[in-house]
Write a protein that holds these residues in place. Sequence first.
Motif, PDB file in Angstrom:
ATOM      1  N   ASN A 129       0.824  -1.209   0.000  1.00  0.00           N
ATOM      2  CA  ASN A 129       0.000   0.000   0.000  1.00  0.00           C
ATOM      3  C   ASN A 129       0.859   1.260   0.000  1.00  0.00           C
ATOM      4  O   ASN A 129       0.577   2.221  -0.729  1.00  0.00           O
ATOM      5  CB  ASN A 129      -0.927   0.002   1.208  1.00  0.00           C
ATOM      6  CG  ASN A 129      -2.215  -0.759   0.973  1.00  0.00           C
ATOM      7  OD1 ASN A 129      -2.468  -1.234  -0.133  1.00  0.00           O
ATOM      8  ND2 ASN A 129      -3.037  -0.884   2.002  1.00  0.00           N
ATOM      9  N   GLU A 130       1.882   1.285   0.826  1.00  0.00           N
ATOM     10  CA  GLU A 130       2.748   2.463   0.905  1.00  0.00           C
ATOM     11  C   GLU A 130       3.416   2.724  -0.443  1.00  0.00           C
ATOM     12  O   GLU A 130       3.454   3.865  -0.923  1.00  0.00           O
ATOM     13  CB  GLU A 130       3.803   2.262   1.992  1.00  0.00           C
ATOM     14  CG  GLU A 130       3.268   2.358   3.407  1.00  0.00           C
ATOM     15  CD  GLU A 130       4.380   2.399   4.438  1.00  0.00           C
ATOM     16  OE1 GLU A 130       5.524   2.714   4.060  1.00  0.00           O
ATOM     17  OE2 GLU A 130       4.108   2.124   5.620  1.00  0.00           O
ATOM     18  N   GLU A 131       3.945   1.677  -1.058  1.00  0.00           N
ATOM     19  CA  GLU A 131       4.615   1.829  -2.341  1.00  0.00           C
ATOM     20  C   GLU A 131       3.637   2.254  -3.434  1.00  0.00           C
ATOM     21  O   GLU A 131       3.956   3.101  -4.274  1.00  0.00           O
ATOM     22  CB  GLU A 131       5.305   0.512  -2.716  1.00  0.00           C
ATOM     23  CG  GLU A 131       6.423   0.116  -1.758  1.00  0.00           C
ATOM     24  CD  GLU A 131       6.973  -1.266  -2.053  1.00  0.00           C
ATOM     25  OE1 GLU A 131       6.439  -1.938  -2.972  1.00  0.00           O
ATOM     26  OE2 GLU A 131       7.937  -1.687  -1.371  1.00  0.00           O
ATOM     27  N   PHE A 132       2.454   1.664  -3.408  1.00  0.00           N
ATOM     28  CA  PHE A 132       1.440   1.977  -4.409  1.00  0.00           C
ATOM     29  C   PHE A 132       0.977   3.423  -4.293  1.00  0.00           C
ATOM     30  O   PHE A 132       0.928   4.161  -5.285  1.00  0.00           O
ATOM     31  CB  PHE A 132       0.263   1.013  -4.248  1.00  0.00           C
ATOM     32  CG  PHE A 132      -0.860   1.200  -5.232  1.00  0.00           C
ATOM     33  CD1 PHE A 132      -0.608   1.335  -6.589  1.00  0.00           C
ATOM     34  CD2 PHE A 132      -2.175   1.223  -4.796  1.00  0.00           C
ATOM     35  CE1 PHE A 132      -1.653   1.501  -7.501  1.00  0.00           C
ATOM     36  CE2 PHE A 132      -3.218   1.379  -5.690  1.00  0.00           C
ATOM     37  CZ  PHE A 132      -2.960   1.520  -7.048  1.00  0.00           C
ATOM     38  N   VAL A 133       0.644   3.837  -3.090  1.00  0.00           N
ATOM     39  CA  VAL A 133       0.167   5.209  -2.881  1.00  0.00           C
ATOM     40  C   VAL A 133       1.257   6.223  -3.223  1.00  0.00           C
ATOM     41  O   VAL A 133       0.985   7.260  -3.844  1.00  0.00           O
ATOM     42  CB  VAL A 133      -0.331   5.393  -1.428  1.00  0.00           C
ATOM     43  CG1 VAL A 133      -0.535   6.874  -1.110  1.00  0.00           C
ATOM     44  CG2 VAL A 133      -1.627   4.622  -1.206  1.00  0.00           C
ATOM     45  N   LEU A 174       5.210   2.632 -13.840  1.00  0.00           N
ATOM     46  CA  LEU A 174       4.100   2.076 -13.070  1.00  0.00           C
ATOM     47  C   LEU A 174       3.933   0.581 -13.356  1.00  0.00           C
ATOM     48  O   LEU A 174       3.693  -0.218 -12.444  1.00  0.00           O
ATOM     49  CB  LEU A 174       2.804   2.819 -13.398  1.00  0.00           C
ATOM     50  CG  LEU A 174       2.686   4.255 -12.880  1.00  0.00           C
ATOM     51  CD1 LEU A 174       1.469   4.942 -13.490  1.00  0.00           C
ATOM     52  CD2 LEU A 174       2.590   4.271 -11.360  1.00  0.00           C
ATOM     53  N   HIS A 175       4.079   0.222 -14.616  1.00  0.00           N
ATOM     54  CA  HIS A 175       3.935  -1.186 -15.006  1.00  0.00           C
ATOM     55  C   HIS A 175       5.032  -2.053 -14.390  1.00  0.00           C
ATOM     56  O   HIS A 175       4.760  -3.176 -13.929  1.00  0.00           O
ATOM     57  CB  HIS A 175       3.960  -1.307 -16.529  1.00  0.00           C
ATOM     58  CG  HIS A 175       3.922  -2.723 -17.013  1.00  0.00           C
ATOM     59  ND1 HIS A 175       2.814  -3.532 -16.881  1.00  0.00           N
ATOM     60  CD2 HIS A 175       4.884  -3.480 -17.629  1.00  0.00           C
ATOM     61  CE1 HIS A 175       3.085  -4.730 -17.384  1.00  0.00           C
ATOM     62  NE2 HIS A 175       4.334  -4.721 -17.849  1.00  0.00           N
ATOM     63  N   SER A 176       6.238  -1.547 -14.370  1.00  0.00           N
ATOM     64  CA  SER A 176       7.368  -2.336 -13.861  1.00  0.00           C
ATOM     65  C   SER A 176       7.217  -2.662 -12.384  1.00  0.00           C
ATOM     66  O   SER A 176       7.769  -3.647 -11.899  1.00  0.00           O
ATOM     67  CB  SER A 176       8.681  -1.586 -14.101  1.00  0.00           C
ATOM     68  OG  SER A 176       8.759  -0.420 -13.300  1.00  0.00           O
ATOM     69  N   LYS A 177       6.468  -1.847 -11.663  1.00  0.00           N
ATOM     70  CA  LYS A 177       6.232  -2.067 -10.232  1.00  0.00           C
ATOM     71  C   LYS A 177       4.878  -2.739  -9.974  1.00  0.00           C
ATOM     72  O   LYS A 177       4.447  -2.843  -8.827  1.00  0.00           O
ATOM     73  CB  LYS A 177       6.288  -0.730  -9.480  1.00  0.00           C
ATOM     74  CG  LYS A 177       7.612   0.008  -9.595  1.00  0.00           C
ATOM     75  CD  LYS A 177       8.738  -0.745  -8.921  1.00  0.00           C
ATOM     76  CE  LYS A 177      10.026   0.070  -8.935  1.00  0.00           C
ATOM     77  NZ  LYS A 177      11.148  -0.658  -8.281  1.00  0.00           N
ATOM     78  N   HIS A 178       4.220  -3.158 -11.041  1.00  0.00           N
ATOM     79  CA  HIS A 178       2.910  -3.816 -10.956  1.00  0.00           C
ATOM     80  C   HIS A 178       1.809  -2.874 -10.466  1.00  0.00           C
ATOM     81  O   HIS A 178       0.738  -3.340 -10.061  1.00  0.00           O
ATOM     82  CB  HIS A 178       2.970  -5.049 -10.050  1.00  0.00           C
ATOM     83  CG  HIS A 178       4.031  -6.035 -10.429  1.00  0.00           C
ATOM     84  ND1 HIS A 178       3.974  -6.796 -11.578  1.00  0.00           N
ATOM     85  CD2 HIS A 178       5.199  -6.377  -9.821  1.00  0.00           C
ATOM     86  CE1 HIS A 178       5.053  -7.552 -11.663  1.00  0.00           C
ATOM     87  NE2 HIS A 178       5.817  -7.318 -10.617  1.00  0.00           N
ATOM     88  N   HIS A 179       2.059  -1.569 -10.522  1.00  0.00           N
ATOM     89  CA  HIS A 179       1.049  -0.618 -10.063  1.00  0.00           C
ATOM     90  C   HIS A 179      -0.023  -0.365 -11.119  1.00  0.00           C
ATOM     91  O   HIS A 179      -1.165  -0.041 -10.777  1.00  0.00           O
ATOM     92  CB  HIS A 179       1.702   0.712  -9.681  1.00  0.00           C
ATOM     93  CG  HIS A 179       2.675   0.609  -8.549  1.00  0.00           C
ATOM     94  ND1 HIS A 179       2.458  -0.206  -7.462  1.00  0.00           N
ATOM     95  CD2 HIS A 179       3.876   1.227  -8.328  1.00  0.00           C
ATOM     96  CE1 HIS A 179       3.480  -0.097  -6.626  1.00  0.00           C
ATOM     97  NE2 HIS A 179       4.344   0.756  -7.129  1.00  0.00           N
ATOM     98  N   LEU A 180       0.335  -0.502 -12.376  1.00  0.00           N
ATOM     99  CA  LEU A 180      -0.626  -0.213 -13.440  1.00  0.00           C
ATOM    100  C   LEU A 180      -1.804  -1.185 -13.379  1.00  0.00           C
ATOM    101  O   LEU A 180      -2.966  -0.776 -13.537  1.00  0.00           O
ATOM    102  CB  LEU A 180       0.063  -0.286 -14.802  1.00  0.00           C
ATOM    103  CG  LEU A 180      -0.640   0.428 -15.967  1.00  0.00           C
ATOM    104  CD1 LEU A 180      -0.890   1.895 -15.648  1.00  0.00           C
ATOM    105  CD2 LEU A 180       0.185   0.283 -17.242  1.00  0.00           C
ATOM    106  N   LEU A 181      -1.511  -2.449 -13.126  1.00  0.00           N
ATOM    107  CA  LEU A 181      -2.593  -3.435 -12.990  1.00  0.00           C
ATOM    108  C   LEU A 181      -3.494  -3.078 -11.823  1.00  0.00           C
ATOM    109  O   LEU A 181      -4.725  -3.153 -11.928  1.00  0.00           O
ATOM    110  CB  LEU A 181      -2.005  -4.828 -12.799  1.00  0.00           C
ATOM    111  CG  LEU A 181      -3.019  -5.959 -12.576  1.00  0.00           C
ATOM    112  CD1 LEU A 181      -3.956  -6.086 -13.772  1.00  0.00           C
ATOM    113  CD2 LEU A 181      -2.302  -7.284 -12.313  1.00  0.00           C
TER     114      LEU A 181
END
Length: 242
Positions: free
Chosen positions: A157-161, A209-216
């Motif tokens: 959550n912290e990384e995503f936000v 964003l994609h490389s960190k799996h955040h885009l999904l």
Amino acid sequence: MPNIQMLNNVEHQNIKVITARSADYGDNVHFVMTFPIEFRRIQACFPIFFQKDAGNGKFFPLALLGVEEGQNLFLGEDGWDASYVPLMLQRGPFLIGFQQDAEAPEGKRSVVSIDMDNPRISETEGEALFLPHGGTSDFMTSMTRTLEDIQYGHQMNEEFVDALLEFDLIESVAMEVELNNGAKRQLLGLYTINEDRLEQLDGEALSKLHSKHHLLSIYMILASLSSFRTLIDKMNDRLPED
């Protein structure tokens, strides 16, 4: 005040945990924190929004279960009415605590703890935590994995936000509900993905964003918003008949 104790097979040998879903056991909540690790399952049932933590002002994602305080529209007379139970409800009376350990990273290690004042605690019914002659039960093994997922989820959550804030992708939203009887409800204090800004991101930003799996995770949130209609339908179903 909760009565938090470090779980052990001596003091808690005879403890059982009731797993039924009911308001009596604290399931009557209108939202719960959620994590990218479960977004795929969450979005199939519940809309995902963000809210600011009242204590530290940080954003966190949540699964919306109702539109009023203490209202869980997925909790009925026959128990849970959805194909998935969010991790934060699955955990029941358990949580991760920390114990000082000089050999562990940062001088502490995580341990499973239990709230002995939780209404799910029993000595006569429910799932046993420990086997009669030693060892943990299958239920407790599964619960430990759930707690590990939650612990990892907080980090995610912290990384995503942080990534969303870096690209200014969080915006406030006011959700208004109008029921079949004309009654209206407005939900304030919620945030969602700014789709306009998302569409304006260049290839480098999208690649990051994609490389960190955040885009999904972003697309899962956007897809989940269609589930808001489910909340309205459930509220309409509970209206008294004319």
